[in-house]
Scaffold this motif. Structure first.
Motif, PDB file in Angstrom:
ATOM      1  N   LYS A  15      -7.206  -7.777  -2.682  1.00  0.00           N
ATOM      2  CA  LYS A  15      -6.024  -6.942  -2.782  1.00  0.00           C
ATOM      3  C   LYS A  15      -4.879  -7.542  -1.974  1.00  0.00           C
ATOM      4  O   LYS A  15      -5.078  -8.121  -0.911  1.00  0.00           O
TER       5      LYS A  15
ATOM      6  N   CYS B 223     -10.618  -4.869  -7.432  1.00  0.00           N
ATOM      7  CA  CYS B 223     -10.240  -6.216  -7.857  1.00  0.00           C
ATOM      8  C   CYS B 223     -11.459  -6.929  -8.428  1.00  0.00           C
ATOM      9  O   CYS B 223     -12.608  -6.636  -8.084  1.00  0.00           O
TER      10      CYS B 223
ATOM     11  N   VAL C  13       0.792  -2.786  -5.183  1.00  0.00           N
ATOM     12  CA  VAL C  13      -0.527  -3.328  -4.859  1.00  0.00           C
ATOM     13  C   VAL C  13      -1.093  -4.004  -6.100  1.00  0.00           C
ATOM     14  O   VAL C  13      -0.995  -3.477  -7.224  1.00  0.00           O
ATOM     15  N   CYS C  14      -1.669  -5.181  -5.908  1.00  0.00           N
ATOM     16  CA  CYS C  14      -2.265  -5.922  -7.012  1.00  0.00           C
ATOM     17  C   CYS C  14      -3.400  -6.779  -6.451  1.00  0.00           C
ATOM     18  O   CYS C  14      -3.707  -6.733  -5.256  1.00  0.00           O
ATOM     19  N   CYS C  15      -4.012  -7.548  -7.323  1.00  0.00           N
ATOM     20  CA  CYS C  15      -5.085  -8.453  -6.926  1.00  0.00           C
ATOM     21  C   CYS C  15      -4.558  -9.883  -6.884  1.00  0.00           C
ATOM     22  O   CYS C  15      -3.727 -10.268  -7.708  1.00  0.00           O
TER      23      CYS C  15
END
Length: 959
Positions: free
Chosen positions: A673, A667, A681-683
């Motif tokens: 995260k 990230c 999953v992402c930032c």
């Protein structure tokens, strides 16, 4: 003197011995044995019934005797039952005795015999048993039919928990028979080769229709079965009690207990027996029975209630004094007299119980579902009671019941009656509030008031009086009457101060006035808004106490904030209050409520003190903002959501969460995260300032693909998960290319615009239009006076023998009107060797027009020559100027002056084949034509002038 002694003889003998001699009495024994023994069978109850008689009794003689009975099964030596039966035997009496068999009688043979002995005081000792009777055989199987299989007992009634013996009887000795209880295999013992016995212990109750038992003979597939009716245990009556209501009839009641489950097969019976009087009554109801009291004034009663059915009998006992079981009837004729605003007199009558009996009566007065007064009164015939301390115009319920005063047993039933007290003037002033607005130079005041409670109204409110008193000018009063049930009115006032009085009125009078002031100068000030958190109980509001004197406080809010009508609510508080709890069942989760706290000055003028806002229960945001993307660079882009209405969300927006997806494994700085509900999953960037409406995403990679999603969050959670927006960052050198490409594109566009503006010029220069002969400009120069019908030549008018076109000198082409003769081109006409019968020779000339028909003819145009002309006289038309001179002005007309359809022009096409003319009419050895090197201009020439008398032919190379 005799010596009396009794000595036993063979049967019955008495011997008297006297002095000197023996006197023998009854020398023959008198036998007293059972005779005429008969045995019968009751298959339904599985009983053996015996009957017999005793002979040799004298008339009216009675003796007590004991009969010993033996019962054997299968064989006489197998004795299964022995019983001594004692009874008094009379002369010529038939005696009876029954025995119930546990094993069905159809399953085996039975044998019965008996003997007797005299057991009477009339007969002295010793006593001895008589002889046995012969065995009586009972074999029910002889009466069975020819069926191969039987199952017993049939339709037997038993009680739950009993033990039952079942057997089958078969006609064969083979043991290939299986028996089942409700589908479960049973195991038994073989009684004889044809009979098998099964013992079923602790039989359960399964259903009202009975328990199924069946046997199956595998050979021949024969099935036989029975139904075993199992009843629940017959219970003894409970709560047995007897009472009287008038000392004339006793009513006994009881609880029969649980049902046996076999009401059809087992019907219970109830019998009431009074032991003192010996009377007996058969009860026709299963829960109660009436008993007439004896007129002899019997006070003590001892009852025995016997309940029974075919399987069991139960009994209960009750001993009591009649006067201790008096249950009076309910009072009647209840009325109210002299009803005022606070008092009423209640009167009633009672049923007499015996002579001069006194009853104790209890009076209760209920208001709003609660008992507010209770009083006991002694009554003989009529009762009366004064009810005090009541509220005006209030409905009450009064009830009375009585009991026997001498020996209390039980209260009678209640007798109930309702009444309403008289009206009185309202006791409280209405709770009044106002809403003030300025509109077009006027003051619009909306008055609200709460309806008075029943306790305050003291009657039915008919109308409300509103009195307006002008304070800034001469004292004037204005009265408005508002009919009930209105709870407000709207007043349009001028910009002055008013004192408003509101009263509620019923049929008796008016309430105290509620006063509120409307000031010309409201003195309102800007007050900040403070957040407050609601609970399930409501909103807990508090404020600072005022240093100067106030008469009270008012908390105002809208019950329906989204409704234009608002549904204004308020709560009036005392001058010492600094907090309150605002509760309402109408508070909805996720709705923002705004509260205004007013202080009421000593002049009764309200002024705004504090403003508070909050939710009874916060929820997560209902929607997400519309995000715009701008300032996209190779390493960043800017997000903005300026139009997002955070105030309309179902909770206080505390910030925003930005989710960013990319192919990068790590990230970016400032994010962390996060896992979304769909497990992706992402930032995540967290924006803590709810007023921030822009955000710059930095440190991105050039020419990279990103997805982002923005959602607000409250104290409960984030908004709904929506679709991600896609964005791609440009290459870092793309701005240089843009600086180069933009000027180029601009230049090309400018050139295209200029070219478009000069399109006609470009068209004439690059690709001119095909000329129309009818619009040729040369015709305007030729003004023929002799022949006004100037026509354009038609290629079909003549077919030349041969035409040769020679090259002209290099140079610039000039128009027909140019004055330089040297610049004109020349056409040579080839002569023929002799006259041909076809048309005359052609004249080649410069043509200033062009006809599309020449393209179709593919040949030179021809003009017929005069017959007198010699072949060698053909000459050259030197130039267009000489042609014009030869024609003259009288022979030339413009094309516009020639009527359509009257002109027939012949011309030589500049698109003609290099070998011109009608090749079929050419001479055998024609001159070799010279190929045309360029297009030649052509001009129409009148036929009469096309061939002069003598024109020398120019040699090649001459001009």
């Amino acid at each position: 003197i005799c010596d009396y002694s009794v000595v036993p003889l063979s049967s019955f003998a008495v011997c008297i011995k006297c002095l000197g001699f023996d006197l023998s009495v009854f020398s023959e024994p008198l036998p007293l044995a059972p005779e005429s023994l008969e045995v019968s069978v009751n298959s339904t109850h599985q009983c053996l019934h015996l009957q017999w008689s005793v002979h040799n009794l004298t008339y009216h003689q009675e003796l007590k005797m004991v009969f010993q009975i033996e019962i054997s099964r299968i064989k006489t030596s197998n004795v299964i039952w022995v019983e001594n039966y004692s009874t008094t035997v009379k002369w010529n009496q038939v005696l009876r005795w029954s025995w119930e068999s546990k094993l069905p009688l159809e399953c085996a043979k039975h044998f019965v015999r008996m003997r007797s002995v005299v057991d009477d005081a009339q007969i002295p000792e010793p006593k001895f048993w008589g002889d046995w009777t012969s065995w009586e055989e009972v074999d029910v199987r002889r009466s069975l039919g020819p069926d191969p299989l039987f199952v017993f007992p049939k339709d037997k009634l038993v009680e739950e928990g009993s033990n039952v013996t079942v057997c089958y009887v078969s006609r064969s000795h083979q043991n290939n028979i299986s028996c089942y209880l409700e589908g479960i295999l049973m195991h038994g013992e073989q009684l004889d080769p044809n009979v098998r016995v099964f013992h079923v212990n602790n039989v359960p109750f399964i259903r009202e229709t009975g328990t199924n038992i069946y046997c199956k003979m595998h050979q021949g597939d024969v099935i036989k079965g029975i139904i075993l009716f199992v009843s629940k245990v017959f219970e003894e009556p409970k709560d047995f009690s007897c009472e009287t209501r008038d000392l004339k009839t006793l009513n006994c009641t009881w609880d029969p207990g649980n049902d046996t489950g076999l009401l059809t097969q087992l019907t219970p019976s109830y019998t009431l027996l009074e032991s003192f009087s010996g009377k007996k009554a058969i009860c026709t109801h299963k829960t109660w029975c009436n008993w007439q009291v004896a007129p002899d004034s019997q006070e003590m009663y001892n009852f025995t209630l016997t309940a029974g059915n075919d399987l069991r009998k139960r009994s209960v006992h009750l001993l009591f004094n009649l006067t201790h079981r008096v249950h009076p009837l309910a009072p009647f004729n209840v009325v109210f007299k002299n009803v005022s605003t606070t008092n009423a007199t209640m009167a009633w009558r009672i049923h007499s119980v015996g002579n001069y009996s006194t009853l104790l009566c209890q009076v209760e007065v209920c208001g709003e579902g609660k008992v507010i007064q209770k009083q006991n009164v002694s009554v003989k015939v009529n009762g009366e009671h004064l009810v005090k301390n009541l509220e005006p115009y209030t409905e009450y319920a009064a009830q009375v019941r009585c009991a026997y005063a001498s020996h209390f047993w039980r209260w009678s039933e209640w007798t109930r009656h309702n009444f309403t007290t008289a009206e009185a003037a309202p006791s409280e002033a209405p709770d009044v509030w106002r809403n003030v607005k300025s509109m077009q130079g006027h003051c619009v005041v909306t008055l609200f008031w709460k309806p008075l409670s029943k306790l305050q109204a003291n009657g039915k409110i008919l109308f409300y009086n509103v009195v307006l008193e002008h304070l800034d000018g001469p004292s004037t009063l204005k009265l408005l009457s508002i009919p009930a049930p209105a709870n407000g009115t709207e007043l349009i006032l001028d910009q002055c101060s008013y004192e408003i009085h509101v009263t509620a009125n019923n049929s008796v009078g008016s309430s105290p006035a509620s006063v509120i002031m409307v000031s010309r100068d409201p003195g309102s000030k800007d007050v900040g808004e403070e957040r407050v958190k609601g609970t399930k109980r409501g909103f807990a509001l508090s404020w600072k106490p005022q240093p100067r004197g106030v008469t009270g406080y008012v908390v105002e809010w809208c019950q329906c904030p989204g409704d234009p009508l608002c549904d204004l609510r308020w709560k009036s508080l005392g001058p010492n209050a600094t907090s309150t709890l605002v509760s309402s069942d109408a508070f909805t989760p996720g709705v923002r409520y705004n509260f205004r706290i007013y202080a009421i000055s000593t002049e009764r003028i309200p002024y705004l003190l504090e403003r508070k806002t909050g939710y009874s229960q916060e929820l997560a945001p209902s929607d997400n903002p519309q995000v715009l993307t701008s300032n996209l660079t190779a390493s960043s882009f800017t997000l903005s959501w300026k139009d997002y209405p955070a105030e309309s969300q179902p909770g206080f927006v505390q910030g925003y969460s930005l989710y960013l997806k990319s192919k990068a494994p790590q990230c970016l700085p400032g994010s962390e995260k996060a896992v979304l509900p769909d497990n992706s999953v992402c930032c995540k960037y967290k924006i803590d300032n709810p007023k921030q409406k822009t955000f710059v995403v930095e440190n991105l990679q050039p020419a990279s693909f990103y997805e982002f999603f923005l959602t607000p969050y409250t104290s409960v959670g984030e908004g709904p998960l929506g679709a991600f927006t896609k964005v791609t960052t440009p290459d870092e050198y793309s701005h240089i290319l843009i600086r180069i490409l933009l000027p180029m594109i601009f230049s090309i566009l400018l050139i295209m615009i200029l070219c478009y503006l000069k399109s006609q010029w470009m068209k004439e220069k690059c690709y001119p239009d095909i000329p129309d002969p009818y619009k040729s400009s040369v015709l305007s120069l030729i003004k023929s006076k002799e022949n006004p019908r100037l026509t354009i030549m038609n290629v079909k008018d003549c077919v030349p023998d041969a035409i040769e076109v020679v090259n002209k000198q290099e140079g610039t082409r000039k128009s027909l009107t140019d004055t330089e003769p040297a610049k004109h081109s020349y056409l040579y006409v080839l002569p023929t060797e002799k006259r041909y019968p076809g048309p005359g020779p052609c004249i080649c000339f410069e043509n200033f027009t062009y006809n599309q028909a020449a393209l179709d003819s593919a040949a030179c145009g021809h003009v017929p020559a005069p017959s007198e002309a010699q072949p060698n006289q053909l000459g050259l038309v030197t130039s267009s100027e000489h042609v014009l001179k030869a024609l003259g002005k009288n022979y030339v007309n413009s094309l516009g002056e020639i009527p359509a359809g009257e002109t027939n022009l012949n011309y030589v096409s500049q698109l003609a084949s290099p070998l011109c003319g009608d090749q079929s009419s050419l001479p055998t050895n024609p001159p070799e034509p010279v190929l045309c090197s360029e297009y030649k201009m052509q001009m129409a020439i009148p036929v009469g002038l096309a061939s002069p008398p003598s024109i020398p032919l120019l040699e090649e190379g001459e001009h």
